[in-house]
Every structure is written in structure tokens, then in C-alpha cells.
Design an enzyme around this catalytic site. Structure first.
Site, PDB file in Angstrom:
ATOM      1  N   ALA A  10       0.849  -1.207   0.000  1.00 34.17           N
ATOM      2  CA  ALA A  10       0.000   0.000   0.000  1.00 34.17           C
ATOM      3  C   ALA A  10       0.875   1.244   0.000  1.00 34.17           C
ATOM      4  O   ALA A  10       0.515   2.283   0.540  1.00 34.17           O
ATOM      5  CB  ALA A  10      -0.925  -0.014   1.219  1.00 34.17           C
ATOM      6  N   HIS A 175      14.063  -4.952 -17.465  1.00 31.71           N
ATOM      7  CA  HIS A 175      13.761  -3.613 -16.950  1.00 31.71           C
ATOM      8  C   HIS A 175      14.963  -3.139 -16.145  1.00 31.71           C
ATOM      9  O   HIS A 175      15.002  -3.222 -14.940  1.00 31.71           O
ATOM     10  CB  HIS A 175      12.519  -3.697 -16.058  1.00 31.71           C
ATOM     11  CG  HIS A 175      12.068  -2.364 -15.549  1.00 31.71           C
ATOM     12  ND1 HIS A 175      11.821  -1.302 -16.365  1.00 31.71           N
ATOM     13  CD2 HIS A 175      11.797  -1.938 -14.290  1.00 31.71           C
ATOM     14  CE1 HIS A 175      11.419  -0.277 -15.632  1.00 31.71           C
ATOM     15  NE2 HIS A 175      11.404  -0.642 -14.371  1.00 31.71           N
TER      16      HIS A 175
END
Ligand code: TXD
Length: 308
Positions: A10, A175
Site C-alpha cells: 500500500a 527492466h
């Protein structure tokens, strides 16, 4: 039937992803984090925004995984983010522990799950999720290419002063610093940028794209990018839940494609309800193929350090 989406972490990327998911009404969201109170507080705050924004999706926060039961899809964002001076690879050991723990817990409660990895180092963490979840490779893939392409599209738009919606960019590879932006396959309304810009300007865009993440880390100083990363993750959720068959660059598990075997590397795929439904192979020049090989080698090196 409403879809159910679990977002693990979160923090910046996770919370922004959760917000975009409910605002687009893609499904009910469960936001999970280890920090007591944070997912609950952010979840309640976002749910209350629905009264004004006009969405009807539920969103709750939790420190445990019971509430994630029977999720259709999971976006994994938990883990450490880069600080100035850190490479994505510096995050490997700690984030492997976090990813392995979270993926083991979430898959215990949802059997038929699709996992979108966001945590860095992206390609290696996607492999951790595949190994720990034991899900088929089509159902476990990583978000990076859409973000890298979005950055390249933004830089091309800045250079040519045209709408980003008219610009298509192609970036292959891991990436990381070895990612492979492909100007020949990057177009403005169908015209390759190599016909619109000088080689020097193309080169500058390619270099800025490859360093797009660190440019933002250096501005923020206390964390890394999250607005564009969350947009990219949400585009992938949208493609899967609505079975869009969108061709998007994702970290996909390659078994021979592009001459790469047993590794997650960024390539264009068809994304639909089955997850990665097809891997698309582009014709590459010798130099492009060599750059992709080098990028895959750096992913292999990191995967060699995994302990799971
Ligand atoms: O292109 C990409 N794939 C990326 C990847 C783009 C941007 C960010 N990228 C990576 O995502 C970044 O390097 C990090 O590895 C992750 C998350 O980045 P974010 O910016 O969201 O980091 P934060 O704000 O620090 O949030 C991480 C949250 C934080 O709230 C922690 O409490 C939580 O993760 N966390 C956990 N949640 C659940 N369970 C465990 N074990 C846990 N450990 C930490």
C-alpha cells in the site's frame, strides 16, 4: 459478476494503482500491506472518495490475506524502492524474501490467480513469483515495458510536439539499464521516428528512456516513480479482466522465443483473459539482437542469485 483484485503493497505504486482500479470500476479491491493501519486507512479513505467520484467498487485494506480469497488477479508492488545511488539490482535479496512470502500467502487463498509483478528487480521478481506460485507461465508476468514505452512516447512527444496518443514506442529487454528501446519500431502516426528525427535526437531519446527511472528517483530523492507505473499496471489489469487481446510489452517467460530460454524478458505479447496468450517476435537487426541478448544475460545473472 464483479471481479476481485488484490493489490499487495500500500505504498506509492500500490495505493495509486488501487485508486486507479476503483475509479475505473475494474473490480473490488483488497489492499494488503505489512504496516498496521496503513492499508486500512488508505482503503477507507479511497472508498469514501467513491461518494464524490461516483464509483461503486468496494475497497478494503488489510494486513492479512483472508480477505483476498478468490481474487481474479493480483498486482504485486510490495518491497523496497530505489533511493538515489541504488540500482534496481541492489534490491534483489530483500525483495526476493518479501515477494516469496507475499506470493506464497496470496496463492494460498486464490487458486486461479493471475499475477502482475511490479516489484524490482522486475524480471527476477517475476521469476520468484512463478517459482513460488507454481502457476502456469502465462498467468505470471511483469509490468515494465508499458512504463518504459510510456516514457519513450512522452519524450518523443516533447521533441515533436504531437499527441502522445499518436505515438507508438517499442522497448524490449529486461527492466534495467540494459533495456533495448527500438527506434525502428517506434512511430508517429505510422512513420518511424528514424524518418522524423536526426540520429543524434533519436539517440538522446533512447538514452533518456533507458535512464527514465533514475531521472525521477533523483528528483524525488526518497523514492521512485509511481504515477506512470500505476497507470501501466492498471492497463494490464484492464486487458486481462476485459479479455482485450491487447498487444502490450510485458515481462514474459521465454522458452526459445528471441533465442532466449527460461527467463523473463520484456517482449510484446497479446494480453487477454488467459494472461500472456501469445508472444510476438519482431525481426531484429544484428545490433538489436545483440543488445537484447546482453539484456537477457543481465537478467540471467540476477536469477542466478535467487535462492528460492
Ligand atoms: O516498472 C516497474 N516495474 C516499477 C517497479 C516502477 C516503479 C516502482 N517499481 C518497484 O515497485 C520499486 O522499485 C519497488 O520495488 C516497488 C514498490 O515501489 P513503491 O514506490 O510503491 O514503494 P513504497 O512506497 O516504499 O511501497 C512499498 C510498500 C510499503 O508500503 C511497505 O510497507 C510494503 O511495500 N511492504 C510489504 N507489504 C506487504 N508485505 C510485505 N512483506 C511487505 N514489505 C514491504
Amino acid at each position: 459478476m464483479r471481479k476481485k483484485i488484490t493489490v499487495i503493497g500500500a505504498g506509492n505504486v500500490g495505493a495509486t494503482t488501487a485508486q486507479r482500479l476503483v475509479e475505473k470500476e475494474l473490480g473490488d479491491v483488497v489492499l494488503v500491506d505489512v504496516v498496521d493501519g496503513v492499508p486500512q486507512g488508505k482503503g477507507l479513505d479511497m472508498f469514501q472518495s467513491g461518494a464524490v467520484e461516483g464509483f461503486d467498487m468496494k475497497i478494503v485494506g488489510s494486513n492479512s490475506y483472508e480477505e483476498t480469497a478468490d481474487s481474479d488477479i493480483c498486482v504485486m508492488t510490495a518491497g523496497l524502492a530505489r533511493k538515489p545511488g541504488m540500482s534496481r539490482d541492489d534490491l534483489l535479496k530483500k525483495n526476493e524474501e518479501i515477494v516469496a512470502d507475499c506470493i506464497a500467502k496470496v496463492t494460498r487463498h486464490s487458486r486461479d490467480l493471475t499475477i502482475i509483478m511490479v516489484t524490482n528487480p522486475l524480471d527476477a521478481m517475476t521469476e520468484v513469483a512463478r517459482r513460488v506460485s507454481k502457476l502456469p507461465k502465462e498467468k505470471v508476468f511483469g509490468m515494465a515495458g508499458i512504463l518504459d514505452c510510456a516514457r519513450m512516447r512522452a519524450f518523443i512527444s516533447m521533441e515533436l510536439n504531437v499527441s502522445m496518443t499518436n505515438i507508438h514506442a517499442t522497448v524490449l529487454g529486461g527492466h534495467g539499464d540494459t533495456m533495448v528501446p527500438l527506434p525502428r519500431y517506434s512511430t508517429v502516426a505510422g512513420i518511424p521516428i528514424t524518418e522524423l528525427l536526426t540520429p543524434e535526437r533519436v539517440d538522446a531519446i533512447v538514452k533518456r528512456t533507458a535512464k527514465g527511472g533514475i531521472e525521477i528517483v533523483n528528483f524525488l530523492k526518497t523514492g521512485s516513480a509511481y504515477y506512470a507505473p500505476s497507470s501501466a499496471a492498471v492497463e494490464m489489469v484492464d486487458a486481462v479482466l476485459k479479455d482485450k487481446k491487447k498487444i502490450l510489452p510485458c515481462a514474459a517467460f521465454l522458452e526459445g522465443e528471441y533465442g532466449i530460454n527460461g527467463l523473463y524478458v520484456g517482449v510484446p505479447v497479446t494480453l487477454g483473459a488467459g494472461g500472456v496468450e501469445k508472444i510476438h517476435q519482431l525481426n531484429l537487426t544484428e545490433a538489436e539482437a545483440a543488445a537484447l541478448k546482453k539484456s537477457a544475460e543481465s537478467v540471467a545473472e540476477l536469477c542466478g542469485l535467487l535462492t528460492c
